[in-house]
Write an enzyme that holds these catalytic residues in place. Structure first.
Site, PDB file in Angstrom:
ATOM      1  N   ASP A 275       6.879 -20.006  12.679  1.00 33.46           N
ATOM      2  CA  ASP A 275       6.142 -19.476  11.741  1.00 33.46           C
ATOM      3  C   ASP A 275       4.603 -19.793  12.021  1.00 33.46           C
ATOM      4  O   ASP A 275       4.711 -20.889  12.887  1.00 33.46           O
ATOM      5  CB  ASP A 275       6.177 -19.812  10.336  1.00 33.46           C
ATOM      6  N   LYS A 276       3.487 -19.331  11.569  1.00 38.27           N
ATOM      7  CA  LYS A 276       2.203 -19.728  12.293  1.00 38.27           C
ATOM      8  C   LYS A 276       1.401 -20.655  11.268  1.00 38.27           C
ATOM      9  O   LYS A 276       1.115 -21.831  11.324  1.00 38.27           O
ATOM     10  CB  LYS A 276       1.342 -18.530  12.634  1.00 38.27           C
ATOM     11  N   PHE A 440      -5.930  -7.514  -3.818  1.00 43.28           N
ATOM     12  CA  PHE A 440      -5.364  -7.258  -2.439  1.00 43.28           C
ATOM     13  C   PHE A 440      -4.247  -7.135  -2.250  1.00 43.28           C
ATOM     14  O   PHE A 440      -3.068  -7.657  -2.808  1.00 43.28           O
ATOM     15  CB  PHE A 440      -5.909  -8.787  -1.582  1.00 43.28           C
TER      16      PHE A 440
END
EC number: 7.6.2.1
Length: 954
Positions: A275-276, A440
């Site tokens: 994962d980042k 968002f």
């Protein structure tokens, strides 16, 4: 079995504990205590601060004056920030708790779904005139397994048990079985076939005389030592030792082994899926750059912004009398009047104001007395000192922006559902009324807010979002795209900020349409989006912000090491393409010289075909692909795509959903048959971690969910290097040696039994009595054989320095049919030598054959362990001598056991015979003949074709 049963029982106790937690249920007769397992749909439940929410509820009332509360969702989605939830205003306005029973109302909820970020429902009160309809959305819900962070809440239960969002989102984890175990199972099957074949051969040679089938079974029992029954026990104990070593390693503190059955997998990995955010990066945001189109401010020029902000506010205060009335008319006429070029100072002021107003951040004050609920909503004279303030928001980017505005002088001091207060550099407090908030979402990629300035009554619509989403919305300009590209190349996350002034009439018209759209039951989200989009036209572009996500410690050297070890690294992230690409470059996942092929957006089969052909022509370049294009490629060209992607040195998949991450893992497993490892730190990585052959979780900012679901849990990404290169490698090599040695132990004694039976006219008579056989498998050879788990071919420092050593393991050469056949040949040779030697040298005292062959056998086994060991450990030496001592002392004991002088196969005769010189030299001679050739062969092989680790060790 016992170990798994204990784990299962512990789980049962944990479940029982959770299910019997007590909650207050509100009834007509007052409060009643109920167990969480007895809560039903329609119950009114009271949840205190810091208590877990037992089931999915609609939020009706709260003790907070603002009618809202915070909840912590780290157990649900892995995000550590607090979420703001809003009570249904109709029930929040009721004067007292008991009035909930005096109204007639109902809640309509959609059917249970998996998506934790959406909800559609309505609340209807029938007994008022006219009936009150309120739309319910995600902000009116309290999902199970979240925790109330402020105030006391009352909710009505809408989903329980298996219908709750948290249960619907957990997949059943599969039982992971290591590749080594599967290989040993295959060998064991081969050994079983050998056992049957050998017994049939024996019976055939007998000539099927008499009751041959009875003899067949007797042979099956005599040779049953071929099947290594103690293999499982030895290996499981070995795995426990490896796990203990990993947890005790000082170089990787805080490592936890949660699945003790697969440590060898760490030594066979070919694909690492990472994962980042939070794994390669720290998930700590720092504001780096503000760009206004003509001028850009970096970290070293922030003081200029500060002085501009200070100037503009001191001017405003000096003109305070004339300013308020004077500034409104030109605003309304702005569209028709010719556009005047603004000064830099006013543009900076507008930009900073937009950043400090357009967000979802709430300042939280820790009260000195320890009561938070009361102080948060007290008057402005309350302790609003800077040291006391912390910000809570749904993303770390937003907090970074608001902290930056504080540093340049414009501070957000308080916020509730309807208003926001800002403090200017001179200490004046400005109030803004929040009219609408558009949060968002991953689809819209932007958020908006409509505020009214209470001093001037101006209404402004502010918006910020990703450049892809914002560029069609803002007025034409020539710099946005280029600057976004520049920032992304520096590894910054970009947000575009814009605004639009609204007149009172425009706003009233919008509000009525928006309210109507929110009440519709069908396609609600589409209708709401359409109404909001009517506002999002021709907005004035204010600025572009750049926020940096810092890399974790030592990410670059670790990735470099893994690449040298022949591991292919894929980065799967939910982030946008530009950010993912720049992190891939800055972390050296893609080396400087490599080309990057960005896979274009494809929507149908034809486009995918063309794009795949374009990609096929490129050599040695990294691939960057987005989630939706990937979905299209996998739909039509799964095999071709995976084949091409596997040849890439690195692959980056951006905008991946959690289920897509897991899907990619299973695809790699099916198509390549290689071992995969997934590493992540958030709740969104759990499905990928559970799908991979070996899941590693990092205890990160995003909560503990990933580290609890993983097989191995580490503290930092850089620890993975040592975990694989040292522990993974050792675990695999040791288990391979241990497994084959245990098989050799059974084969050698079966060979001796076969030779013995052949010499004695194929009689199905046991060579050794039961007691000796039990002793042979346990006390006489167990310690030395098991001490192989301490063996290592190179020192840990060497293994870390030369990760290329790891490459050899992926070929699986430490345990294969070739090495297995070599061990079989060794066993047959040694078993034959030991038995024939004993028979040849002992024609006169035939009864002594047992004593001699058994003694020689034990010595051979001990010497073979010494031959296999690559690096001696003091415990190995202790084990060898301990076993020898046990055997020698048991000789005397066994004499009494069998009775002296009785002539039978199992009896060791008098001690006098055992102590004679003849006995000793004959045993020594047999042992030397059985072991010396192997030592010679091993020495020659080391000299002529040494394995890679020998070259380093020397």
């Amino acid at each position: 079995m016992t170990r798994e049963a204990i784990d299962e029982f512990r789980r049962f106790q944990r479940d029982k504990e959770v299910n019997s937690q007590l909650y207050s249920k509100l009834t007509v007769r007052g409060k009643v205590q109920v167990k969480s397992s007895d809560i039903q749909v329609g119950d009114l439940i009271i949840v205190e601060k810091n208590q877990r929410i037992p089931s999915d509820m609609v939020f009706l009332r709260t003790s907070e004056k603002a009618g809202s509360c915070f909840i912590r969702t780290d157990q649900l989605d892995g995000e550590t920030d607090w979420k703001l939830k809003v009570a249904v205003s109709c029930t929040q306005r009721l004067p007292a708790l008991g009035d909930l029973f005096s109204i007639s109302a109902y809640v309509y909820a959609q059917k249970p779904q998996m998506d934790i970020h959406s909800f559609e429902g309505t609340f209807t009160r029938e007994d008022s005139d006219p009936p009150v309809h309120e739309s319910l959305s995600i902000e009116n819900t309290l999902w199970a397994s979240t925790i109330v962070a402020s105030g006391t809440v009352i909710g009505v239960v809408i989903y329980t048990g298996k219908e709750t969002r948290s249960v619907m989102n957990t997949s059943n984890p599969k039982n992971k079985v290591g590749l080594l175990d599967l290989e040993l199972n295959r060998l064991t099957k081969a050994l079983f076939l050998a056992l049957v074949a050998l017994s049939v051969v024996m019976v055939t040679l007998q000539g099927f005389v008499g009751p041959w089938y009875r003899n067949l079974f007797r042979f099956l029992l005599l040779f049953s030592y071929i099947i290594p029954i103690s293999l499982r026990v030895n290996l499981d104990m070995g795995k426990a030792v490896y796990g203990w070593m990993m947890m005790k390693d000082e170089n990787i503190p805080g490592t936890v082994v949660r699945t003790s059955t697969i440590p060898e997998e760490l030594g066979r990995l070919v694909y690492l899926l990472t994962d980042k955010t939070g794994t390669l990066t720290q998930n700590e945001m720092v504001f780096k750059r503000l760009h206004l189109g003509t001028v850009s401010y970096g970290a070293d020029t922030m003081d200029e912004i500060q002085s501009h902000v200070r100037d503009s506010y001191s001017q405003m205060q000096s003109q305070a009398g004339g300013n308020n009335t004077g500034s409104t008319p030109p605003r309304k006429a702005q569209s028709s009047a010719p556009k005047v070029r603004k000064s830099v100072s006013s543009r900076i002021h507008e930009a900073v104001k937009a950043i400090v107003l357009c967000h979802n951040v709430t300042p939280v004050y820790e009260s000195r007395a320890g009561v938070t609920g009361e102080t948060e909503f007290a008057e402005a004279d309350q302790d609003f000192s800077d040291e006391n303030r912390t910000y809570q928001a749904s993303s770390p980017d937003e907090v970074a922006l608001v902290q930056w505005t504080e540093s340049v002088g414009l501070t957000l001091v308080s916020r509730d559902l309807t208003s926001m207060q800002l403090k200017t550099p001179s200490g004046q407090v400005l109030s803004f009324c929040i009219l609408q908030l558009f949060p968002f979402t991953s689809e819209s990629k932007r958020m908006g807010i409509i505020v009214r300035d209470e001093s001037t009554a101006e209404i402004t619509f502010y918006m910020k979002g990703a450049d892809v989403a914002m560029s069609p919305i803002v007025q034409y300009n020539d710099w946005l795209e280029e600057e976004c590209g520049n920032m992304a190349r520096e590894g910054l996350r970009t947000l575009v900020v814009a605004k639009k002034a609204l007149t009172e009439e425009q706003y009233q018209d919008f509000e009525s349409r928006y309210t109507q759209a929110k009440l519709s039951m069908h396609d609600r989200s589409l209708k709401v989006a359409a109404v909001v989009e009517s506002l999002e036209r021709e907005m004035e572009l204010l600025c572009l912000t750049g926020v940096e996500d810092q890399l974790q410690a030592d990410v670059r050297p670790t990735l470099e090491m893994l690449r040298n070890a022949g591991i292919k690294i894929w980065m799967l992230t939910g982030d946008k393409l530009e950010t993912a690409t720049c992190i891939a470059k800055s972390s050296h996942l893609v080396s400087r010289t490599q080309d990057i092929h960005i896979f274009r957006q494809v929507t149908n089969r034809g486009e995918a075909h063309l794009e795949l052909n374009a990609f096929r022509r490129k050599h040695d370049c990294a691939l960057v692909i987005s989630g939706d294009s990937l979905e299209v490629c996998l739909k039509y060209y799964e095999h071709e795509f995976v084949e091409l992607a596997c040849q890439c040195p690195a692959v980056v998949c951006c905008r991946c959903s959690p289920t897509q991450k897991a899907h990619i893992v299973t695809l790699l497993q099916q198509h390549t048959g290689r071992r995969t490892c997934a590493i992540g730190d958030g709740g969104n990585d759990v499905s990928m971690i559970q799908a991979a052959d070996c899941g590693i979780g990092i205890e990160g900012k995003e909560g503990k969910q990933a580290s609890l679901a993983a097989d191995f849990s580490i503290r930092q990404f850089r620890h993975i290097g040592r975990l694989l290169m040292v522990h993974g490698r050792n675990s695999y090599k040791r288990s391979a040696a241990l497994g084959q040695f245990v098989m050799h132990r059974g084969l050698i004694i079966s060979t001796m039994q076969a030779v013995f039976s052949s010499v004695f006219y194929f009689a199905s008579v046991p060579l050794y009595q039961g007691f000796l056989m039990v002793g042979y498998a346990t006390i006489y050879t167990m310690f030395p054989v098991f001490s192989l788990v301490l063996d290592q071919d190179v020192k840990p420092e060497m293994a870390m320095l030369y990760p290329e050593l790891y490459k050899d393991l992926t070929k699986g050469r430490s345990l294969s049919f070739k090495t297995f056949l070599i061990w079989v040949l060794i066993s047959i040779y040694q078993g034959g030598i030991l038995m024939y030697g004993a028979l040849v040298l002992f024609e006169s005292e035939f009864v002594h054959v047992v004593a001699i062959s058994f003694t020689a056998l034990i010595l051979t086994e001990l010497l073979m362990v010494a031959l296999t060991v690559r690096t001696w450990h003091w415990l190995m030496v202790v084990a060898e001598f301990l076993s020898l001592g046990c055997y020698v002392s048991s000789l005397a004991f066994l004499n009494e056991y069998f009775g002296i002088g009785r002539v039978s196969f199992g009896a060791f005769l008098d001690v006098a015979f055992i102590t004679t010189v003849a006995f000793l030299w004959k045993v020594s001679a047999i042992t030397v003949v059985s072991c010396l050739p192997l030592y010679v062969l091993k020495y020659l092989r080391r000299k002529l074709s040494p394995p890679s680790y020998c070259k380093l060790a020397s």
